[in-house]
Design a protein around this motif. Sequence first.
Motif, short mmCIF file in Angstrom:
data_model
loop_
_atom_site.label_atom_id
_atom_site.label_comp_id
_atom_site.label_asym_id
_atom_site.label_seq_id
_atom_site.Cartn_x
_atom_site.Cartn_y
_atom_site.Cartn_z
N ASP A 162 9.46 14.94 -46.29
CA ASP A 162 8.85 16.22 -45.97
C ASP A 162 9.91 17.27 -46.27
OD1 ASP A 162 6.37 15.27 -45.04
OD2 ASP A 162 7.24 14.81 -43.08
N VAL A 163 9.55 18.25 -47.07
CA VAL A 163 10.51 19.25 -47.54
C VAL A 163 10.47 20.49 -46.66
CG1 VAL A 163 11.09 20.76 -49.48
CG2 VAL A 163 10.31 18.42 -49.91
N PHE A 164 11.63 20.95 -46.27
CA PHE A 164 11.78 22.24 -45.60
C PHE A 164 13.09 22.85 -46.11
CE2 PHE A 164 13.34 25.11 -42.32
CZ PHE A 164 12.24 25.93 -42.15
N LYS A 165 12.99 23.73 -47.08
CA LYS A 165 14.15 24.38 -47.68
C LYS A 165 14.09 25.87 -47.34
CE LYS A 165 15.13 20.50 -49.49
NZ LYS A 165 16.06 19.65 -48.79
N GLN A 166 15.27 26.47 -47.24
CA GLN A 166 15.34 27.90 -46.96
C GLN A 166 16.23 28.58 -47.99
OE1 GLN A 166 15.29 29.09 -42.64
NE2 GLN A 166 16.33 27.11 -42.47
N VAL A 167 15.93 29.84 -48.25
CA VAL A 167 16.74 30.68 -49.12
C VAL A 167 17.26 31.83 -48.27
CG1 VAL A 167 16.78 32.18 -51.14
CG2 VAL A 167 15.43 30.06 -51.19
N PHE A 168 18.58 31.94 -48.23
CA PHE A 168 19.25 32.97 -47.43
C PHE A 168 19.71 34.10 -48.34
CE2 PHE A 168 19.81 28.85 -45.41
CZ PHE A 168 19.30 29.10 -44.15
#
Length: 148
Positions: A119-125
């Motif tokens: 399950d993918v959970f990526k963030q861009v800061f």
Amino acid sequence: MKKIFNIIIICGFVACQTNGTHEELTVKTNPMLDINLDTVAKTTVIVLDSIYNFGTIKEGDTVMREYRFVNSGNKPLIIKIARASCGCTVVDRPDKPLIPGDTGSIKATFNSKGRGGEDVFKQVFVTSNADPEFLPFKLTGKVEKLKK
């Protein structure tokens, strides 16, 4: 003529000697990184896209999403840094300030190679002169494991 030819040859050898990756070279030569955001006037933004669920993809597929925003303030918007929470996601940001009223975007490309069954959970800061600061952009979904 011979001098010009020699200069071209020398420049070619120097260019081929670099050991940095494309990303490292971009970071080293990007003048936006030299800006001290503490000394730059603040501006405001309206975020148009902040979360993207790509559903289910097959392992090895890539997903690209553009997160759009508008400089709603009266000063140029400077996106100094945009980075992903993981090395499997590559981020591309504007390399010039956005004038008031302009729409800009940050592109995130997720590579699912080796991520089967996750399950993918990526963030861009984002680091910028926006006030309030950008909240992290989110990329979610599921990667289907390849059948052997």
